[in-house]
Design a protein around this motif. Structure first.
Motif, PDB file in Angstrom:
ATOM      1  N   SER A 171      68.683  69.539  11.320  1.00  0.00           N
ATOM      2  CA  SER A 171      69.017  69.018  12.780  1.00  0.00           C
ATOM      3  C   SER A 171      70.061  70.007  13.532  1.00  0.00           C
ATOM      4  N   LEU A 172      70.788  70.821  12.709  1.00  0.00           N
ATOM      5  CA  LEU A 172      71.632  71.944  13.274  1.00  0.00           C
ATOM      6  C   LEU A 172      70.882  73.075  13.876  1.00  0.00           C
ATOM      7  N   LYS A 173      71.156  73.243  15.146  1.00  0.00           N
ATOM      8  CA  LYS A 173      70.545  74.267  15.714  1.00  0.00           C
ATOM      9  C   LYS A 173      70.940  75.660  15.422  1.00  0.00           C
ATOM     10  N   ALA A 174      70.179  76.728  15.636  1.00  0.00           N
ATOM     11  CA  ALA A 174      70.505  77.961  15.136  1.00  0.00           C
ATOM     12  C   ALA A 174      72.114  78.654  15.676  1.00  0.00           C
ATOM     13  N   SER A 175      71.954  78.049  17.165  1.00  0.00           N
ATOM     14  CA  SER A 175      73.277  78.405  17.750  1.00  0.00           C
ATOM     15  C   SER A 175      73.817  77.080  18.187  1.00  0.00           C
ATOM     16  N   HIS A 176      74.488  76.277  17.657  1.00  0.00           N
ATOM     17  CA  HIS A 176      74.542  74.643  17.894  1.00  0.00           C
ATOM     18  C   HIS A 176      75.678  74.650  18.731  1.00  0.00           C
ATOM     19  N   ALA A 177      76.932  75.093  18.509  1.00  0.00           N
ATOM     20  CA  ALA A 177      78.064  75.014  19.554  1.00  0.00           C
ATOM     21  C   ALA A 177      78.907  76.238  19.350  1.00  0.00           C
ATOM     22  N   THR A 178      79.767  76.418  20.652  1.00  0.00           N
ATOM     23  CA  THR A 178      80.357  77.536  20.732  1.00  0.00           C
ATOM     24  C   THR A 178      82.053  77.226  20.838  1.00  0.00           C
ATOM     25  N   ILE A 179      82.850  77.934  20.012  1.00  0.00           N
ATOM     26  CA  ILE A 179      84.371  77.646  20.213  1.00  0.00           C
ATOM     27  C   ILE A 179      84.813  78.871  21.194  1.00  0.00           C
ATOM     28  N   LEU A 180      85.416  78.557  22.079  1.00  0.00           N
ATOM     29  CA  LEU A 180      86.027  79.582  23.033  1.00  0.00           C
ATOM     30  C   LEU A 180      87.577  79.741  23.101  1.00  0.00           C
ATOM     31  N   PHE A 181      88.124  80.794  23.100  1.00  0.00           N
ATOM     32  CA  PHE A 181      89.677  80.943  22.804  1.00  0.00           C
ATOM     33  C   PHE A 181      90.172  81.582  24.422  1.00  0.00           C
ATOM     34  N   ASP A 182      90.952  80.878  24.771  1.00  0.00           N
ATOM     35  CA  ASP A 182      91.330  81.413  26.225  1.00  0.00           C
ATOM     36  C   ASP A 182      92.990  82.034  25.582  1.00  0.00           C
ATOM     37  N   GLU A 183      93.057  83.221  25.679  1.00  0.00           N
ATOM     38  CA  GLU A 183      94.260  83.869  25.352  1.00  0.00           C
ATOM     39  C   GLU A 183      95.301  83.796  26.290  1.00  0.00           C
ATOM     40  N   VAL A 184      95.123  83.470  27.623  1.00  0.00           N
ATOM     41  CA  VAL A 184      96.253  83.346  28.373  1.00  0.00           C
ATOM     42  C   VAL A 184      97.043  81.959  28.255  1.00  0.00           C
ATOM     43  N   ARG A 185      96.169  80.958  27.870  1.00  0.00           N
ATOM     44  CA  ARG A 185      96.710  79.418  27.904  1.00  0.00           C
ATOM     45  C   ARG A 185      96.877  79.202  26.198  1.00  0.00           C
ATOM     46  N   GLY A 186      96.464  80.092  25.353  1.00  0.00           N
ATOM     47  CA  GLY A 186      96.418  79.710  24.054  1.00  0.00           C
ATOM     48  C   GLY A 186      95.704  78.516  23.661  1.00  0.00           C
ATOM     49  N   GLU A 187      94.559  78.362  24.356  1.00  0.00           N
ATOM     50  CA  GLU A 187      93.801  77.058  23.928  1.00  0.00           C
ATOM     51  C   GLU A 187      92.416  77.299  23.320  1.00  0.00           C
ATOM     52  N   TYR A 188      91.821  76.268  22.737  1.00  0.00           N
ATOM     53  CA  TYR A 188      90.463  76.450  22.050  1.00  0.00           C
ATOM     54  C   TYR A 188      89.546  75.294  22.813  1.00  0.00           C
ATOM     55  N   THR A 189      88.405  75.619  23.371  1.00  0.00           N
ATOM     56  CA  THR A 189      87.460  74.739  23.652  1.00  0.00           C
ATOM     57  C   THR A 189      85.988  74.797  23.221  1.00  0.00           C
ATOM     58  N   VAL A 190      85.504  73.567  22.934  1.00  0.00           N
ATOM     59  CA  VAL A 190      84.279  73.785  22.081  1.00  0.00           C
ATOM     60  C   VAL A 190      83.348  73.148  23.179  1.00  0.00           C
ATOM     61  N   ALA A 191      82.297  73.778  23.119  1.00  0.00           N
ATOM     62  CA  ALA A 191      80.951  73.529  24.297  1.00  0.00           C
ATOM     63  C   ALA A 191      79.824  73.374  23.328  1.00  0.00           C
ATOM     64  N   ALA A 192      78.796  72.853  23.664  1.00  0.00           N
ATOM     65  CA  ALA A 192      77.545  72.602  23.369  1.00  0.00           C
ATOM     66  C   ALA A 192      76.476  71.875  24.461  1.00  0.00           C
TER      67      ALA A 192
END
Length: 488
Positions: free
Chosen positions: A405-426
């Motif tokens: 059930s897990l897609k080949a590219s299921h989710a992406t975690i992005l890093f914002d260097e300015v704010r030092g924050e991680y965000t997950v998106a799918a």
């Protein structure tokens, strides 16, 4: 009486819509850029206001640019005049509950509860709830020294009405108005909701930050600071449109700029009837928007500028931008042979790392596999770079095989260097802490479920911590605004 109030509100909303159209810049504009499907399908949605009814899809054009100067045509996939009606609108009310909201319209103390500004604000919000559509949702937060969100966006209007009614007078010792810190937090929380997002902030005065006035950490926000420019950047990056309502004679000088730069509009109101008209006008304007889906380009760089035309290119909306993340490629649909060199180099590097990337624990930001395919032992995977793709395919940066059930590219975690924050998106099949999301800013300990594969996010080097307050040598989680401050 309510019937006459509704008639007045409708008349005011029509007048305010006309006033906003004539006084607030161009008639046609992009109000929100939706990037929920950018990573999975290279599709971006534009919400455009001011398009004529019956606009033909062939008359719609979209252009993108990496630098805001040279624009290139992009393929338009679909055009819908009823997307906001059919799919619904998510509204988020951010209401000022400082002490001055508990005075009358002239700023004087009053024993008449119905004469208070907060009573006008509550009545207008309740009127708005009576007219929301079946597919719409409404959330609520209040602010002063603290920020308190009693309700996430929900279709249960009765629950929203109860939360509005229960807003209480703040104690005298709370005397500050954290307008921009509260806006920043509200945008971050609201960004987790997919689709058309409309944040309406009502304030009867200027930003009055606790830290700047007392040189002491805010009891809720700590030593954090914010500004109009920071809020604008947050709204743009999260794809949230802000509408500002300045209630009364005292106005924050930058709130209108925040609204305009995020794709919204600023309004001025002096009483409850005008508030009701403004809320009705905002919803009517959003309902009339046209949704345009197009295929995004592959220009290098994190920022993409986009503009649209709904009359075959005769006129264009002002350009707006969104953040796309750095990727290989250019605007060409068919890359040349040289384009393959970095891809081949990346493939060789990937082969070198693939054999051990799932085996190496890390002390940096990373994810721990909590529950995966049968027989899969616990692993800790490092997050590095601005973009980390997680999936079951070999092309993913972190490959977790064995879950069909897990897609080949299921989710992406992005890093914002300015704010030092991680965000997950799918685009789908993603929950964080058991809540379905399309995108969410991550904090240490967040549990991410991707179609049954569960990982835990951790960032030992991050400054992100739970919001706590020292109490006689111990700690407790800061109380969210049951105590609401008064403005000086």
């Amino acid at each position: 009486m309510r019937k006459y109030k509704s008639i007045i509100a409708v008349a005011l909303s029509l007048a305010l819509s006309a006033q906003a159209a004539s006084a607030q810049g161009p008639r046609r504009a992009i109000t929100q850029i939706g990037t929920e499907r950018l990573l999975a399908g290279q599709t971006v949605r534009l919400y455009i206001t001011g398009a004529d009814a019956g606009t033909a899809p062939d008359d719609v054009r979209v252009e993108e640019s990496a630098d805001g100067v040279s624009f290139y045509d992009r393929a338009v996939g679909s055009v819908s005049e009823n997307a906001n009606v059919d799919e619904g609108i998510s509204f988020f009310f951010l209401l000022d509950n400082s002490g001055s909201m508990w005075t009358d319209l002239r700023g004087r103390e009053s024993d008449d509860g119905n004469a208070l500004r907060i009573a006008h604000a509550k009545a207008a919000a309740l009127d708005f709830l009576a007219d929301v559509g079946a597919a719409d949702s409404v959330g609520l937060a209040v602010f002063n020294t603290r920020y308190w969100r009693p309700l996430r966006p929900t279709a249960d209007t009765r629950a929203v009405a109860d939360a509005i009614t229960e807003i209480a007078k703040p104690p005298k010792e709370d005397a500050f108005t954290e307008l921009y810190l509260s806006l920043d937090r509200a945008i971050s929380e609201f960004a987790e909701v997919p689709g058309r997002r409309v944040l309406i902030v009502l304030s009867d005065g200027e930003d009055y930050p606790y830290l700047a006035r007392t040189n002491k950490p805010n009891p809720d926000f700590g030593a954090a600071v914010s500004s109009p420019s920071a809020v604008i950047a947050r709204a743009v990056s999260e794809g949230v449109t802000c509408y500002a309502v300045r209630f009364g004679a005292d106005k924050d000088p930058s709130l209108g700029t925040v609204a305009a730069e995020s794709g919204g509009t600023a309004f001025d109101a002096s009483d409850g009837a005008e508030l009701s008209g403004i809320y009705a006008a905002i919803r009517a304007d959003v309902l009339r928007e046209t949704a345009v889906d197009y295929r995004a380009g592959m220009q290098p760089g994190d920022r993409r500028y986009v503009r649209a035309s709904v009359d075959g290119g005769a006129t264009w909306t002002p350009a707006r931008y969104y953040y796309a993340g750095t990727v290989f490629g250019s605007a060409r649909e068919r890359p040349g042979a040289l384009f393959l060199i970095p891809l081949m180099a990346a493939a060789v590097l990937w082969l070198a790392l693939w054999l051990f990337k799932l085996e190496r624990p890390t002390s940096r930001a990373g994810i721990s596999l909590l529950y995966g395919p049968s027989g899969k032992r616990t692993e800790i995977f490092a997050l590095s770079g601005a973009r980390t793709v997680i999936g079951g395919g070999a092309e993913a940066d972190i490959t977790i095989a064995g879950n069909p059930s897990l897609k080949a590219s299921h989710a992406t975690i992005l890093f914002d260097e300015v704010r030092g924050e991680y965000t997950v998106a799918a685009p789908s099949d993603l929950t964080v802490n058991n809540r379905p999301v399309a995108k969410k800013r991550l904090e240490p300990g967040d549990v991410i479920n991707m179609a049954g594969t569960v990982v835990v996010f951790d960032d030992t080097s991050s400054s992100m911590t739970s919001r706590t307050t020292n109490v006689r040598g111990g700690t407790r989680r800061a109380l969210p605004g049951a105590r609401k401050p008064r403005k000086q």
